[in-house]
Design a protein around this motif. Structure first.
Motif, mmCIF file in Angstrom:
data_model
loop_
_atom_site.group_PDB
_atom_site.id
_atom_site.type_symbol
_atom_site.label_atom_id
_atom_site.label_comp_id
_atom_site.label_asym_id
_atom_site.label_seq_id
_atom_site.Cartn_x
_atom_site.Cartn_y
_atom_site.Cartn_z
ATOM 1 N N ALA A 157 20.562 17.834 101.843
ATOM 2 C CA ALA A 157 20.580 16.382 102.025
ATOM 3 C C ALA A 157 19.975 15.721 100.792
ATOM 4 O O ALA A 157 18.761 15.510 100.708
ATOM 5 N N ASP A 158 20.828 15.409 99.838
ATOM 6 C CA ASP A 158 20.385 14.869 98.554
ATOM 7 C C ASP A 158 19.993 13.396 98.687
ATOM 8 O O ASP A 158 20.455 12.690 99.581
ATOM 9 N N ARG A 159 19.131 12.965 97.759
ATOM 10 C CA ARG A 159 18.638 11.581 97.731
ATOM 11 C C ARG A 159 18.120 11.163 99.108
ATOM 12 O O ARG A 159 18.436 10.083 99.617
ATOM 13 N N ALA A 160 17.327 12.054 99.693
ATOM 14 C CA ALA A 160 16.727 11.769 100.997
ATOM 15 C C ALA A 160 15.632 10.720 100.849
ATOM 16 O O ALA A 160 14.901 10.711 99.854
ATOM 17 N N PRO A 161 15.484 9.833 101.821
ATOM 18 C CA PRO A 161 14.408 8.837 101.758
ATOM 19 C C PRO A 161 13.043 9.510 101.792
ATOM 20 O O PRO A 161 12.913 10.673 102.185
ATOM 21 N N THR A 162 12.038 8.766 101.410
ATOM 22 C CA THR A 162 10.671 9.289 101.415
ATOM 23 C C THR A 162 9.733 8.471 102.299
ATOM 24 O O THR A 162 8.643 8.928 102.631
ATOM 25 N N GLU A 163 10.151 7.269 102.692
ATOM 26 C CA GLU A 163 9.258 6.347 103.390
ATOM 27 C C GLU A 163 9.127 6.693 104.872
ATOM 28 O O GLU A 163 10.047 7.226 105.495
ATOM 29 N N ARG A 164 7.996 6.346 105.427
ATOM 30 C CA ARG A 164 7.760 6.579 106.852
ATOM 31 C C ARG A 164 8.774 5.824 107.710
ATOM 32 O O ARG A 164 9.224 6.329 108.748
ATOM 33 N N GLU A 165 9.151 4.624 107.285
ATOM 34 C CA GLU A 165 10.049 3.788 108.080
ATOM 35 C C GLU A 165 11.430 4.416 108.264
ATOM 36 O O GLU A 165 12.116 4.159 109.258
ATOM 37 N N ALA A 166 11.857 5.233 107.303
ATOM 38 C CA ALA A 166 13.188 5.841 107.377
ATOM 39 C C ALA A 166 13.197 7.138 108.174
ATOM 40 O O ALA A 166 14.265 7.694 108.455
ATOM 41 N N LEU A 167 12.029 7.622 108.558
ATOM 42 C CA LEU A 167 11.933 8.929 109.203
ATOM 43 C C LEU A 167 12.709 9.030 110.518
ATOM 44 O O LEU A 167 13.386 10.048 110.744
ATOM 45 N N PRO A 168 12.671 8.044 111.412
ATOM 46 C CA PRO A 168 13.422 8.191 112.671
ATOM 47 C C PRO A 168 14.919 8.443 112.465
ATOM 48 O O PRO A 168 15.506 9.300 113.143
ATOM 49 N N GLU A 169 15.537 7.728 111.535
ATOM 50 C CA GLU A 169 16.968 7.929 111.299
ATOM 51 C C GLU A 169 17.233 9.290 110.667
ATOM 52 O O GLU A 169 18.221 9.961 111.000
ATOM 53 N N VAL A 170 16.362 9.725 109.766
ATOM 54 C CA VAL A 170 16.536 11.041 109.156
ATOM 55 C C VAL A 170 16.344 12.137 110.205
ATOM 56 O O VAL A 170 17.044 13.156 110.195
ATOM 57 N N ARG A 171 15.429 11.926 111.127
ATOM 58 C CA ARG A 171 15.262 12.884 112.225
ATOM 59 C C ARG A 171 16.529 12.961 113.073
ATOM 60 O O ARG A 171 16.928 14.041 113.527
ATOM 61 N N ARG A 172 17.156 11.831 113.281
ATOM 62 C CA ARG A 172 18.411 11.802 114.041
ATOM 63 C C ARG A 172 19.490 12.606 113.320
ATOM 64 O O ARG A 172 20.216 13.397 113.936
ATOM 65 N N ILE A 173 19.583 12.417 112.013
ATOM 66 C CA ILE A 173 20.556 13.167 111.217
ATOM 67 C C ILE A 173 20.244 14.661 111.272
ATOM 68 O O ILE A 173 21.130 15.500 111.473
ATOM 69 N N SER A 174 18.974 14.995 111.111
ATOM 70 C CA SER A 174 18.560 16.395 111.141
ATOM 71 C C SER A 174 18.904 17.044 112.476
ATOM 72 O O SER A 174 19.438 18.165 112.521
ATOM 73 N N ALA A 175 18.615 16.367 113.569
ATOM 74 C CA ALA A 175 18.895 16.923 114.892
ATOM 75 C C ALA A 175 20.390 17.164 115.084
ATOM 76 O O ALA A 175 20.803 18.168 115.680
ATOM 77 N N THR A 176 21.206 16.260 114.559
ATOM 78 C CA THR A 176 22.659 16.417 114.682
ATOM 79 C C THR A 176 23.149 17.596 113.856
ATOM 80 O O THR A 176 23.986 18.387 114.313
ATOM 81 N N LEU A 177 22.631 17.742 112.647
ATOM 82 C CA LEU A 177 23.018 18.874 111.806
ATOM 83 C C LEU A 177 22.578 20.193 112.438
ATOM 84 O O LEU A 177 23.296 21.198 112.370
ATOM 85 N N ARG A 178 21.411 20.193 113.058
ATOM 86 C CA ARG A 178 20.936 21.393 113.752
ATOM 87 C C ARG A 178 21.855 21.743 114.920
ATOM 88 O O ARG A 178 22.109 22.920 115.199
ATOM 89 N N ALA A 179 22.337 20.714 115.608
ATOM 90 C CA ALA A 179 23.238 20.958 116.738
ATOM 91 C C ALA A 179 24.580 21.515 116.259
ATOM 92 O O ALA A 179 25.177 22.375 116.916
ATOM 93 N N LEU A 180 25.055 21.035 115.106
ATOM 94 C CA LEU A 180 26.318 21.524 114.554
ATOM 95 C C LEU A 180 26.203 22.963 114.068
ATOM 96 O O LEU A 180 27.153 23.745 114.182
ATOM 97 N N LEU A 181 25.038 23.306 113.521
ATOM 98 C CA LEU A 181 24.834 24.630 112.935
ATOM 99 C C LEU A 181 23.411 25.087 113.274
ATOM 100 O O LEU A 181 22.499 24.961 112.461
ATOM 101 N N PRO A 182 23.217 25.614 114.474
ATOM 102 C CA PRO A 182 21.858 25.919 114.952
ATOM 103 C C PRO A 182 21.054 26.839 114.038
ATOM 104 O O PRO A 182 19.834 26.694 113.939
ATOM 105 N N ASP A 183 21.710 27.782 113.385
ATOM 106 C CA ASP A 183 20.993 28.713 112.514
ATOM 107 C C ASP A 183 21.081 28.311 111.041
ATOM 108 O O ASP A 183 20.735 29.102 110.159
ATOM 109 N N GLY A 184 21.545 27.106 110.779
ATOM 110 C CA GLY A 184 21.731 26.669 109.401
ATOM 111 C C GLY A 184 20.423 26.353 108.696
ATOM 112 O O GLY A 184 19.392 26.092 109.326
ATOM 113 N N HIS A 185 20.486 26.363 107.375
ATOM 114 C CA HIS A 185 19.323 26.066 106.530
ATOM 115 C C HIS A 185 19.455 24.627 106.039
ATOM 116 O O HIS A 185 20.479 24.243 105.464
#
Length: 250
Positions: A113-141
């Motif tokens: 995930a290139d050019r990822a945000p760094t601010e605390r305010e953006a964390l909830p949306e990035v967590r949402r993206i992360s959870a979705t990617l984990r669901a698509l590929l549970p053992d993915g890196h």
């Protein structure tokens, strides 16, 4: 010497024992065939390499990229699909669509995930993206390409964080955030360009001192931000493979 917060001896030893290469993305296989071929070298200390077809998966499957990534995966290497978060500007739907295409067309082993945000305010949306990617590929890196130290909460949503990406002139004087001491070296990655061969060992020591187990160092530069310094092999490729393979002396 760099002004660093010195980690414990155990952390330095762990970083050395697990150190390997993370390739942030070569040029297209037709443009850089030697680079892609070298990554399949037996014994290369490769943690992962990023597949970036066209600032993402492209509009249709690319047979050359499919062949290159397939050879890497057959050699036991981990291939990550490049997703551009654009510091939070890209929509959730666009990112998920790109992820699906990487999985369908190239059978990637995870995502960068290139050019990822760094601010605390953006964390909830990035967590949402992360959870979705984990669901698509549970053992993915999953790697977040922040390029600097983000808000500490990001560490719980990815396997690795890129906490430095930039020139050697900045890296040699860089400091490590104190919160990183709560995590093992496998959590962090450093990408550094413009590292002269004569300073390669110093750069490796800095990575160990700062607790980063995945690195990519190159003598190539961005030529005042006109080229991507990570698109080609370092001029000292054989040397860096050899040094990481045998460890770095104190």
């Amino acid at each position: 010497m760099p002004h660093l917060i010195t980690p414990t001896g155990a952390q330095q030893q762990a970083a050395e024992a697990t150190m390997g290469l993370g390739v942030p993305g070569y040029a297209h296989p037709l443009v850089a065939p030697m680079e892609w071929a070298e990554l399949t070298r037996p014994g290369a200390p490769l943690h992962w390499t990023v597949l970036n077809v066209a600032n993402g998966p492209g509009a249709r499957p690319d047979p050359h990229c499919l062949e290159a990534s397939g050879k890497l995966r057959n050699a036991g290497a981990r291939v990550l699909g490049h997703l551009d978060l654009a510091y939070g500007a890209r929509s959730f739907g666009e990112l998920v669509s790109d992820a699906h295409r990487y999985l369908d067309w190239y059978q990637v082993d995870g995502f960068y995930a290139d050019r990822a945000p760094t601010e605390r305010e953006a964390l909830p949306e990035v967590r949402r993206i992360s959870a979705t990617l984990r669901a698509l590929l549970p053992d993915g890196h999953l790697v977040f390409g922040h390029g600097t130290h983000p808000y500490p909460g990001y560490a719980e949503s990815a396997d690795q964080l890129v906490t430095f990406s930039g020139p050697w002139s900045d890296y040699r004087w860089s400091q490590v955030a104190e919160w990183t001491a709560d995590y093992p070296p496998e959590k962090f990655c450093h990408l550094v360009h413009g590292v002269p061969l004569g300073h390669l060992e110093e750069a490796l020591r800095i990575a160990r001192w700062q607790g980063a187990a995945t690195i990519w160092f190159t003598d190539r530069t961005d030529k005042h931000r006109t080229v991507d310094p990570f698109e080609a092999l370092p001029g000292y490729w054989d040397e860096i493979v050899s040094r990481i393979g045998r460890g770095v002396s104190e």
